[in-house]
Design a protein around this motif. Sequence first.
Motif, PDB file in Angstrom:
ATOM      1  N   GLU A 144      20.933 -28.680 -79.652  1.00 22.32           N
ATOM      2  CA  GLU A 144      21.291 -30.074 -79.922  1.00 22.32           C
ATOM      3  C   GLU A 144      20.101 -30.997 -79.680  1.00 22.32           C
ATOM      4  OE1 GLU A 144      24.713 -33.344 -78.623  1.00 22.32           O
ATOM      5  OE2 GLU A 144      24.776 -31.290 -77.869  1.00 22.32           O
ATOM      6  N   LEU A 145      19.372 -30.726 -78.573  1.00 23.54           N
ATOM      7  CA  LEU A 145      18.196 -31.545 -78.291  1.00 23.54           C
ATOM      8  C   LEU A 145      17.129 -31.368 -79.376  1.00 23.54           C
ATOM      9  CD1 LEU A 145      17.818 -31.023 -74.427  1.00 23.54           C
ATOM     10  CD2 LEU A 145      18.644 -33.060 -75.610  1.00 23.54           C
ATOM     11  N   THR A 146      16.985 -30.113 -79.845  1.00 28.03           N
ATOM     12  CA  THR A 146      16.015 -29.840 -80.908  1.00 28.03           C
ATOM     13  C   THR A 146      16.402 -30.566 -82.187  1.00 28.03           C
ATOM     14  OG1 THR A 146      15.524 -27.670 -79.972  1.00 28.03           O
ATOM     15  CG2 THR A 146      14.899 -28.045 -82.266  1.00 28.03           C
ATOM     16  N   THR A 153      26.338 -19.044 -69.411  1.00 34.09           N
ATOM     17  CA  THR A 153      25.380 -20.086 -69.015  1.00 34.09           C
ATOM     18  C   THR A 153      24.230 -20.179 -70.003  1.00 34.09           C
ATOM     19  OG1 THR A 153      25.922 -19.734 -66.672  1.00 34.09           O
ATOM     20  CG2 THR A 153      23.848 -20.874 -67.173  1.00 34.09           C
ATOM     21  N   ARG A 154      23.738 -19.001 -70.431  1.00 34.72           N
ATOM     22  CA  ARG A 154      22.634 -18.982 -71.383  1.00 34.72           C
ATOM     23  C   ARG A 154      23.045 -19.565 -72.741  1.00 34.72           C
ATOM     24  NH1 ARG A 154      17.759 -20.244 -72.167  1.00 34.72           N
ATOM     25  NH2 ARG A 154      16.657 -19.028 -73.775  1.00 34.72           N
ATOM     26  N   ASN A 162      25.392 -21.800 -73.221  1.00 37.41           N
ATOM     27  CA  ASN A 162      25.483 -23.253 -73.037  1.00 37.41           C
ATOM     28  C   ASN A 162      24.096 -23.892 -73.037  1.00 37.41           C
ATOM     29  OD1 ASN A 162      28.277 -23.121 -72.832  1.00 37.41           O
ATOM     30  ND2 ASN A 162      28.247 -22.906 -70.611  1.00 37.41           N
ATOM     31  N   GLN A 163      23.135 -23.220 -72.384  1.00 34.49           N
ATOM     32  CA  GLN A 163      21.771 -23.743 -72.376  1.00 34.49           C
ATOM     33  C   GLN A 163      21.191 -23.775 -73.784  1.00 34.49           C
ATOM     34  OE1 GLN A 163      19.855 -21.095 -69.618  1.00 34.49           O
ATOM     35  NE2 GLN A 163      20.424 -22.302 -67.815  1.00 34.49           N
ATOM     36  N   ASP A 203      22.904 -23.971 -76.557  1.00 33.08           N
ATOM     37  CA  ASP A 203      23.588 -25.023 -77.300  1.00 33.08           C
ATOM     38  C   ASP A 203      22.943 -26.379 -77.025  1.00 33.08           C
ATOM     39  OD1 ASP A 203      25.349 -23.302 -78.509  1.00 33.08           O
ATOM     40  OD2 ASP A 203      26.946 -23.570 -77.026  1.00 33.08           O
ATOM     41  N   VAL A 204      22.666 -26.631 -75.732  1.00 29.21           N
ATOM     42  CA  VAL A 204      22.028 -27.898 -75.361  1.00 29.21           C
ATOM     43  C   VAL A 204      20.629 -27.985 -75.964  1.00 29.21           C
ATOM     44  CG1 VAL A 204      21.141 -29.259 -73.427  1.00 29.21           C
ATOM     45  CG2 VAL A 204      23.370 -28.136 -73.230  1.00 29.21           C
ATOM     46  N   GLU A 205      19.868 -26.870 -75.875  1.00 26.48           N
ATOM     47  CA  GLU A 205      18.528 -26.856 -76.445  1.00 26.48           C
ATOM     48  C   GLU A 205      18.571 -27.087 -77.953  1.00 26.48           C
ATOM     49  OE1 GLU A 205      16.759 -23.192 -75.327  1.00 26.48           O
ATOM     50  OE2 GLU A 205      16.661 -23.667 -73.189  1.00 26.48           O
TER      51      GLU A 205
END
Length: 241
Positions: A74-76, A64-65, A67-68, A70-72
Amino acid sequence: MTADQLKHFLGNHKFSLLMAFLMLVMVAFGYQLARYMDEGDRLTVTAQKETIDILSTENNTLTTRVNQLDVELELTQLENESLTKTLVDIKQQLNEQQQLLIFYERVVAPEKSEKIFVAEDVELYAAGDNQYQLRMVLLQPSQQKSVINGSLKLSIAGTQEGESVTFSSGDGSFVGENIKYRFRFFQAVNVTFTLPENFNPETIMLTTEVYRYKTSKGGYERSMRWDDVKVDGTSGAVSTL
């Protein structure tokens, strides 16, 4: 003492009872030993299950961390790209504003100059097959701001079939009449013209006689290399001030 001696000493009945007792003791011991071993296996299995559950929970947490993150990430990256584009746009706008500010400073508060007329920011754009668009700004750099007027002649010199040829405004086959101007501070000029297919342009020339009202204030002439002023894009509209 051997088994036969013991059997003779105890007798058949007592010897049989003794053997039966011993067998029961062995069975009971084996049963207890089996239970002990089974309990040990059960405890081992339970411990392994608990370990698997703990590891599974930790793995799920870490997944989960990840994945989080990865999302952070990509958003960054998207935010950085957006910020970079915004920064580039701001720098471009700032540069354009600075150029515009410099231009208006020269119009409103020019340096001391004896010139009454100049053509600046000359840019040439391709507008189609052998068609071009010339943009420039006619400026009065002198501190005395009275209305000036005149007729600007545009000439394009080059070669055609090995011969030196010059096309000029006013000859009917180039850009028509000379470029009329009348302004106090500046005037933006935008003119479109077409050249022959076999013509190789080399030089752009601007010439004019400047008048303040009806009084001649002298002539102006400027010559530029074709390649030095040719850029990509389209020009803007004509304005005067």
